[in-house]
Design a protein around this motif. Structure first.
Motif, short mmCIF file in Angstrom:
data_model
loop_
_atom_site.label_atom_id
_atom_site.label_comp_id
_atom_site.label_asym_id
_atom_site.label_seq_id
_atom_site.Cartn_x
_atom_site.Cartn_y
_atom_site.Cartn_z
N THR A 1 0.81 -1.13 -0.18
CA THR A 1 -0.12 0.13 0.26
C THR A 1 0.99 1.32 -0.11
OG1 THR A 1 -1.87 -1.14 1.16
CG2 THR A 1 -1.63 1.23 1.23
N GLY A 2 1.98 1.41 0.93
CA GLY A 2 2.87 2.57 0.88
C GLY A 2 3.52 2.65 -0.34
N LEU A 3 4.03 1.51 -0.84
CA LEU A 3 4.94 1.71 -2.25
C LEU A 3 4.04 2.18 -3.26
CD1 LEU A 3 7.24 -1.52 -1.83
CD2 LEU A 3 7.79 1.09 -1.66
N GLU A 4 2.56 1.75 -3.48
CA GLU A 4 1.74 2.38 -4.44
C GLU A 4 1.72 3.77 -4.20
OE1 GLU A 4 -1.62 0.04 -4.11
OE2 GLU A 4 -0.91 -1.87 -5.12
N SER B 1 13.20 11.00 -13.87
CA SER B 1 14.51 11.08 -13.38
C SER B 1 15.08 9.57 -12.79
CB SER B 1 14.77 12.15 -12.21
OG SER B 1 13.76 11.47 -10.92
N PRO B 2 16.41 9.28 -13.09
CA PRO B 2 16.81 8.28 -12.81
C PRO B 2 16.95 7.85 -11.29
CG PRO B 2 18.63 9.85 -12.93
CD PRO B 2 17.42 10.64 -13.51
N PRO C 1 6.95 0.83 -11.62
CA PRO C 1 8.10 1.00 -12.80
C PRO C 1 9.12 2.00 -12.21
CG PRO C 1 5.93 2.08 -13.69
CD PRO C 1 5.70 1.09 -12.61
N ARG C 2 8.69 3.36 -11.82
CA ARG C 2 9.46 4.26 -11.56
C ARG C 2 10.19 3.92 -10.02
NH1 ARG C 2 7.97 10.41 -13.11
NH2 ARG C 2 9.91 10.73 -11.75
N THR C 3 9.48 3.53 -9.10
CA THR C 3 10.04 3.11 -8.05
C THR C 3 10.90 2.15 -8.17
OG1 THR C 3 7.82 3.47 -6.63
CG2 THR C 3 9.59 2.08 -5.65
N MET C 4 10.88 0.96 -9.02
CA MET C 4 11.95 0.26 -9.16
C MET C 4 13.19 0.54 -10.03
SD MET C 4 10.83 -2.02 -7.05
CE MET C 4 12.20 -3.37 -7.19
N ALA C 5 12.85 1.44 -10.91
CA ALA C 5 13.80 1.95 -11.65
C ALA C 5 14.82 2.91 -11.02
CB ALA C 5 13.29 2.91 -12.55
#
Length: 213
Positions: free
Chosen positions: A137-140, A152-153, A185-189
């Motif tokens: 839930t938090g990561l979403e 941004s990277p 996608p952006r979190t894991m990137a």
């Protein structure tokens, strides 16, 4: 300096990342949370909260709470900066960091999980379901926060910030509990970009002297 910490503690991991990014040397002092060493009188004399991390400065002054420690390090050793100088950018980085440090982590740290098991008699499967629910839930929320900003990277901009110091340990813990990480996608990137850097590799649990495989 001395860092009292535990290899699996995500809060300790945050500080290790910050120290590594800034190239600051320190003595690693392990405190085994799972064995209750943080509850012993000797550590109580060092940390009134009985928690890690604790950073002991060269003059013997001790600092607690990972976020406060990292911001102290950033003020005293400003290069590379972990919090932007611009007030709006700084607020955005802190908001990202706090999604993890204030929303996800508190309900899933070791003492909470132990309370669920010992006092409330929650079984292992239910406890892990609790963990995965709140982390996911938090990561979403974190992913939606990232989506509001420019690409941004890292979490914010072209270099790691306080937000990245918080994100990476949380992903490590999420994987330990088999939390689904798809659709972020952006979190894991940002996580992958961080883990390509030596500082994050040096700070990870497997690189710690008290690591237990």
């Amino acid at each position: 300096m001395k860092l009292y910490n535990y290899f699996r503690s995500s809060a300790s991991f945050r500080v290790r990342i910050a120290l590594a990014l800034k190239g600051l040397a320190y003595e690693y002092v392990p405190v085994h949370l799972a064995k209750g060493e943080h509850k012993q009188p000797a550590f109580g004399d060092i940390a009134v909260e009985g928690l890690v991390p604790v950073l002991e400065l060269d003059d013997g002054t001790r600092l607690s709470q990972s976020m406060a420690i990292i911001e102290y390090l950033d003020e005293v050793h400003p290069v590379p900066a972990l919090v932007p100088a611009d007030p709006l950018a700084r607020a955005r980085v802190r908001a990202l960091a706090q999604v993890i440090a204030c929303e996800i982590h508190p309900v899933n740290n070791l003492r909470v999980l132990k309370y669920l098991s010992r006092e409330l008699k929650v079984d292992e499967q239910a406890k892990n379901t609790w963990y995965r629910h709140w982390v996911r839930t938090g990561l979403e929320v974190f992913e939606r926060q990232l989506a509001q900003g420019p690409a941004s990277p890292f979490c914010f901009g072209d270099t790691p910030t306080l937000a990245d110091c918080c994100l990476v340990p949380q992903i490590f813990n999420a994987r330990r509990f088999d939390t689904p990480l798809d659709g972020l996608p952006r979190t894991m990137a940002a996580f992958d970009a961080c883990m390509a850097l030596p500082a994050f590799q040096q700070a990870q649990p497997s690189a710690c002297p008290d690591n237990e495989a």
